[in-house]
Design a protein around this motif. Structure first.
Motif, PDB file in Angstrom:
ATOM      1  N   THR A 129     -11.556 -20.477  12.842  1.00 34.47           N
ATOM      2  CA  THR A 129     -11.420 -18.835  12.815  1.00 34.47           C
ATOM      3  C   THR A 129     -10.437 -19.069  13.790  1.00 34.47           C
ATOM      4  O   THR A 129     -10.539 -19.387  15.157  1.00 34.47           O
ATOM      5  CB  THR A 129     -12.630 -18.671  13.152  1.00 34.47           C
ATOM      6  OG1 THR A 129     -13.642 -19.660  14.362  1.00 34.47           O
ATOM      7  CG2 THR A 129     -13.699 -18.817  12.331  1.00 34.47           C
ATOM      8  N   ILE A 130     -10.057 -17.276  14.006  1.00 35.26           N
ATOM      9  CA  ILE A 130      -9.632 -16.783  15.019  1.00 35.26           C
ATOM     10  C   ILE A 130     -10.150 -15.295  15.506  1.00 35.26           C
ATOM     11  O   ILE A 130     -10.360 -14.749  14.857  1.00 35.26           O
ATOM     12  CB  ILE A 130      -7.756 -16.236  14.251  1.00 35.26           C
ATOM     13  CG1 ILE A 130      -7.206 -18.041  13.917  1.00 35.26           C
ATOM     14  CG2 ILE A 130      -6.937 -15.590  15.525  1.00 35.26           C
ATOM     15  CD1 ILE A 130      -5.858 -17.459  13.428  1.00 35.26           C
ATOM     16  N   LYS A 131     -10.271 -15.083  16.964  1.00 30.92           N
ATOM     17  CA  LYS A 131     -10.914 -14.447  17.388  1.00 30.92           C
ATOM     18  C   LYS A 131      -9.302 -13.648  18.814  1.00 30.92           C
ATOM     19  O   LYS A 131      -9.005 -14.585  19.607  1.00 30.92           O
ATOM     20  CB  LYS A 131     -11.780 -14.101  18.634  1.00 30.92           C
ATOM     21  CG  LYS A 131     -13.404 -15.317  17.858  1.00 30.92           C
ATOM     22  CD  LYS A 131     -13.792 -15.473  18.227  1.00 30.92           C
ATOM     23  CE  LYS A 131     -15.749 -16.237  17.440  1.00 30.92           C
ATOM     24  NZ  LYS A 131     -16.635 -16.282  17.904  1.00 30.92           N
ATOM     25  N   PHE A 132      -9.569 -12.452  18.508  1.00 29.45           N
ATOM     26  CA  PHE A 132      -9.172 -11.687  19.639  1.00 29.45           C
ATOM     27  C   PHE A 132      -9.562 -11.179  20.322  1.00 29.45           C
ATOM     28  O   PHE A 132     -10.790 -10.308  20.565  1.00 29.45           O
ATOM     29  CB  PHE A 132      -7.892 -10.320  18.654  1.00 29.45           C
ATOM     30  CG  PHE A 132      -6.921 -10.983  18.075  1.00 29.45           C
ATOM     31  CD1 PHE A 132      -6.537 -11.558  16.626  1.00 29.45           C
ATOM     32  CD2 PHE A 132      -5.053 -10.929  18.485  1.00 29.45           C
ATOM     33  CE1 PHE A 132      -6.105 -11.989  15.872  1.00 29.45           C
ATOM     34  CE2 PHE A 132      -4.495 -11.462  17.693  1.00 29.45           C
ATOM     35  CZ  PHE A 132      -4.866 -11.370  16.197  1.00 29.45           C
ATOM     36  N   ASP A 133      -8.982 -11.301  21.851  1.00 32.75           N
ATOM     37  CA  ASP A 133      -9.766  -9.962  22.548  1.00 32.75           C
ATOM     38  C   ASP A 133      -9.709  -9.146  22.921  1.00 32.75           C
ATOM     39  O   ASP A 133     -10.093  -8.265  23.799  1.00 32.75           O
ATOM     40  CB  ASP A 133      -9.201 -10.882  24.023  1.00 32.75           C
ATOM     41  CG  ASP A 133      -7.936 -10.876  24.793  1.00 32.75           C
ATOM     42  OD1 ASP A 133      -6.885 -10.118  23.608  1.00 32.75           O
ATOM     43  OD2 ASP A 133      -7.502 -10.619  25.943  1.00 32.75           O
ATOM     44  N   LYS A 134      -8.305  -7.757  22.526  1.00 31.79           N
ATOM     45  CA  LYS A 134      -8.772  -7.002  22.004  1.00 31.79           C
ATOM     46  C   LYS A 134      -8.983  -6.524  20.408  1.00 31.79           C
ATOM     47  O   LYS A 134      -8.650  -7.138  19.617  1.00 31.79           O
ATOM     48  CB  LYS A 134      -7.003  -6.057  21.967  1.00 31.79           C
ATOM     49  CG  LYS A 134      -6.795  -6.359  23.787  1.00 31.79           C
ATOM     50  CD  LYS A 134      -7.361  -6.671  24.922  1.00 31.79           C
ATOM     51  CE  LYS A 134      -6.850  -6.795  26.136  1.00 31.79           C
ATOM     52  NZ  LYS A 134      -5.704  -6.635  26.568  1.00 31.79           N
ATOM     53  N   LYS A 135      -9.458  -5.007  20.726  1.00 32.08           N
ATOM     54  CA  LYS A 135      -9.042  -4.338  19.404  1.00 32.08           C
ATOM     55  C   LYS A 135      -8.317  -4.206  18.776  1.00 32.08           C
ATOM     56  O   LYS A 135      -7.016  -3.584  19.009  1.00 32.08           O
ATOM     57  CB  LYS A 135     -10.701  -3.186  19.186  1.00 32.08           C
ATOM     58  CG  LYS A 135     -11.749  -3.072  19.820  1.00 32.08           C
ATOM     59  CD  LYS A 135     -12.636  -1.860  19.749  1.00 32.08           C
ATOM     60  CE  LYS A 135     -13.918  -2.263  20.683  1.00 32.08           C
ATOM     61  NZ  LYS A 135     -14.730  -0.851  20.642  1.00 32.08           N
ATOM     62  N   ALA A 136      -7.963  -4.176  16.890  1.00 33.13           N
ATOM     63  CA  ALA A 136      -6.884  -3.788  16.409  1.00 33.13           C
ATOM     64  C   ALA A 136      -6.477  -2.605  16.731  1.00 33.13           C
ATOM     65  O   ALA A 136      -7.296  -1.462  17.060  1.00 33.13           O
ATOM     66  CB  ALA A 136      -7.196  -4.383  15.189  1.00 33.13           C
ATOM     67  N   SER A 137      -5.258  -2.447  16.423  1.00 32.90           N
ATOM     68  CA  SER A 137      -4.345  -0.976  17.093  1.00 32.90           C
ATOM     69  C   SER A 137      -4.537   0.267  16.021  1.00 32.90           C
ATOM     70  O   SER A 137      -3.921  -0.798  14.616  1.00 32.90           O
ATOM     71  CB  SER A 137      -2.731  -1.383  16.763  1.00 32.90           C
ATOM     72  OG  SER A 137      -3.123  -1.829  17.771  1.00 32.90           O
ATOM     73  N   PRO A 138      -5.597   1.296  15.805  1.00 33.68           N
ATOM     74  CA  PRO A 138      -4.671   2.036  14.521  1.00 33.68           C
ATOM     75  C   PRO A 138      -3.767   2.117  13.895  1.00 33.68           C
ATOM     76  O   PRO A 138      -2.699   2.372  14.764  1.00 33.68           O
ATOM     77  CB  PRO A 138      -5.875   2.655  14.688  1.00 33.68           C
ATOM     78  CG  PRO A 138      -5.538   2.585  16.043  1.00 33.68           C
ATOM     79  CD  PRO A 138      -5.592   1.685  16.206  1.00 33.68           C
ATOM     80  N   VAL A 139      -3.034   2.166  12.282  1.00 35.55           N
ATOM     81  CA  VAL A 139      -2.124   2.697  12.339  1.00 35.55           C
ATOM     82  C   VAL A 139      -1.791   4.106  11.529  1.00 35.55           C
ATOM     83  O   VAL A 139      -2.598   4.383  11.057  1.00 35.55           O
ATOM     84  CB  VAL A 139      -1.910   1.975  10.429  1.00 35.55           C
ATOM     85  CG1 VAL A 139      -0.370   2.503  10.386  1.00 35.55           C
ATOM     86  CG2 VAL A 139      -2.026   0.362  11.132  1.00 35.55           C
ATOM     87  N   LYS A 140      -0.912   5.145  12.682  1.00 29.59           N
ATOM     88  CA  LYS A 140      -1.461   6.389  12.259  1.00 29.59           C
ATOM     89  C   LYS A 140       0.762   6.374  11.948  1.00 29.59           C
ATOM     90  O   LYS A 140       1.321   5.768  12.580  1.00 29.59           O
ATOM     91  CB  LYS A 140      -1.736   7.182  13.893  1.00 29.59           C
ATOM     92  CG  LYS A 140      -2.641   6.893  13.898  1.00 29.59           C
ATOM     93  CD  LYS A 140      -3.438   7.674  15.522  1.00 29.59           C
ATOM     94  CE  LYS A 140      -4.783   7.207  15.689  1.00 29.59           C
ATOM     95  NZ  LYS A 140      -4.698   8.045  17.593  1.00 29.59           N
ATOM     96  N   SER A 141       0.559   7.904  11.262  1.00 23.48           N
ATOM     97  CA  SER A 141       2.070   8.107  10.616  1.00 23.48           C
ATOM     98  C   SER A 141       2.463   8.120  12.025  1.00 23.48           C
ATOM     99  O   SER A 141       2.034   8.902  12.866  1.00 23.48           O
ATOM    100  CB  SER A 141       1.364   8.808   9.967  1.00 23.48           C
ATOM    101  OG  SER A 141       0.845   9.059   8.828  1.00 23.48           O
ATOM    102  N   GLN A 142       3.932   8.573  12.372  1.00 23.56           N
ATOM    103  CA  GLN A 142       4.263   8.123  13.427  1.00 23.56           C
ATOM    104  C   GLN A 142       4.573  10.597  12.849  1.00 23.56           C
ATOM    105  O   GLN A 142       5.012  11.086  12.148  1.00 23.56           O
ATOM    106  CB  GLN A 142       6.096   8.170  13.347  1.00 23.56           C
ATOM    107  CG  GLN A 142       6.259   6.717  13.742  1.00 23.56           C
ATOM    108  CD  GLN A 142       7.780   6.061  13.980  1.00 23.56           C
ATOM    109  OE1 GLN A 142       8.314   6.972  13.352  1.00 23.56           O
ATOM    110  NE2 GLN A 142       8.072   5.103  13.661  1.00 23.56           N
TER     111      GLN A 142
END
Length: 414
Positions: free
Chosen positions: A323-336
């Motif tokens: 398994t792979i774990k990240f130390d940060k939360k994923a970034s939300p994808v927003k329209s420019q």
């Protein structure tokens, strides 16, 4: 007679009970005076016996001021730890392996050399087994000379392409001063430095390109059931070559090519990699409009969790092989956001230099959007009937460069 024998027996017993013990052997049982004399000798002349103390006991009995604490990350405990270092609009990736070895891919710009060096040292690292300069652009190669000058380096990999930049010359000067040699980074080269990992270079696949970005060393690292793909600044030409070569591109984590540029991370390439996670190393409010909204939407369409250094800073991914774990939360994808307008309703030009204006114009020109499906080989208009099951946005130029052909039913832009 009996009285005489009793007397003799009494004398013998008395002597046994009150007799003197043997003299102390001073060599094996020194007196306190002798110990004082010995310990006052020069430290270089003393051989002290080694006494093994259980680790828990030693830790609990030592005074806090006497303990030497190392950073937790000096020992990765059978894990693979990948640090996507925040170097702004640049790339630098530090890898700590299950066998506690270190690998560095790029080192940011010239001004990032000290930052990268300090970060590596903060992980308790003083020796780097492998250094990779993916290609000779300053935002990847710039800080490598500082790193080379500050660490013991075992092996260096770089593609066979040169640059007239000061950054490139500085790196080569550092390599020469250390008496190191460079191994050519190209497809088919295996980087053997940790027995628990499979580390292979997948690109470049040719000896000559018009754009230096396509010389980028693309590296796939596999640890048991998990894998990472590091793509440098490779663009659609290099991606198409990897696809044509039938290379196994499948990876759990994709380091998105060229800071999220629309010229990289094509739809077919992304489909082949099929990552669960993606990381974009990019500078906040950069003049290149990276990451491209086309790429953000594409990653979202494929259900990829995205992490960005401009949003989260340095990002660390840890794999235990399953398994792979990240130390940060994923970034939300927003329209420019659309361009801001002044009071007289004119669009505000936020790009100041002629060079940046040309780059922005180039991006706008290529962003004719068409659509493809996950399994098809045609590109379509948004309303085409063949997009019922899946619908993936892609630029027209991207679609053409990756081998998609025009749909004969909906007649998309040519």
């Amino acid at each position: 007679m009996k009285r005489l024998l009793s007397t003799l027996l009494f004398i013998v017993l008395f002597l046994n009970l009150t007799g003197c013990a043997p003299k102390t052997d001073l060599k094996t049982n020194p007196t306190s005076q002798q110990l004082q004399t010995t310990t006052s000798s020069s430290p270089s002349q003393i051989e002290e016996p080694v006494t093994e103390i259980p680790r828990a006991l030693a830790t609990s009995t030592a005074k806090p001021s006497e303990q030497t604490a190392l950073p937790d990350s000096t020992a990765v405990n059978g894990q693979l730890r990948v640090h996507f270092i925040d170097v702004g609009q640049a790339d630098s990736i530090l890898i700590q392996t299950p066998e506690n070895k270190a690998m560095l891919i790029d080192a940011g710009e010239n001004d990032d050399g000290n930052l990268v060096t300090s970060y590596i040292k903060s992980q308790g690292i003083n020796k780097i087994s492998v250094v990779v300069g993916t290609h000779p652009h300053e935002d990847h190669l710039g800080g490598l000379d500082t790193v080379i000058n500050n660490f013991s380096i075992e092996k260096i990999y770089m593609p066979k392409v040169s640059s007239k930049s000061d950054a490139f010359e500085d790196v080569w000067a550092a390599i020469r001063n250390k008496g190191l040699t460079v191994t050519t980074a190209k497809a088919g080269v295996n980087v053997n430095f940790d027995s628990t990992l499979k580390t292979e270079i997948l690109a470049p696949n040719k000896d000559s390109y018009d754009d230096i970005n396509n010389y980028s060393a693309v590296i796939k690292m596999t640890y048991n059931n998990t894998s990472f793909l590091f793509t440098g600044d490779s663009e659609s030409i290099s991606e198409k070559e990897m696809l044509s070569a039938g290379i196994d591109l499948k990876a759990d984590v994709l380091k998105v090519g060229h800071h999220g540029s629309g010229y990289s991370t094509g739809a077919l390439f992304l489909k082949k990699v099929s990552p669960k996670y993606a990381v974009i190393s990019v500078g906040e409010n950069n003049n290149y409009n990276h990451p491209d909204n086309l790429i953000l939407n594409r990653l979202k369409t494929y259900g990829v969790e995205l992490f960005r250094t401009d949003k989260s800073g340095t990002i660390v991914a840890t794999s235990d092989g399953n398994t792979i774990k990240f130390d940060k939360k994923a970034s939300p994808v927003k329209s420019q956001a659309p361009p801001e307008k002044t009071q007289d309703n004119r669009v505000t030009d936020t790009v100041s230099t002629d060079n940046s204006k040309k780059q922005t114009a180039s991006v706008e020109k290529k962003e004719i959007t068409v659509y493809v499906t996950k399994s098809g080989d045609k590109y379509h208009t948004e309303s085409c009937q063949y997009l019922k099951k899946s619908k993936i946005s892609i630029s027209l130029d991207d679609a053409k460069s990756q081998g998609f052909t025009s749909c004969s039913k909906c007649h998309p832009p040519q």
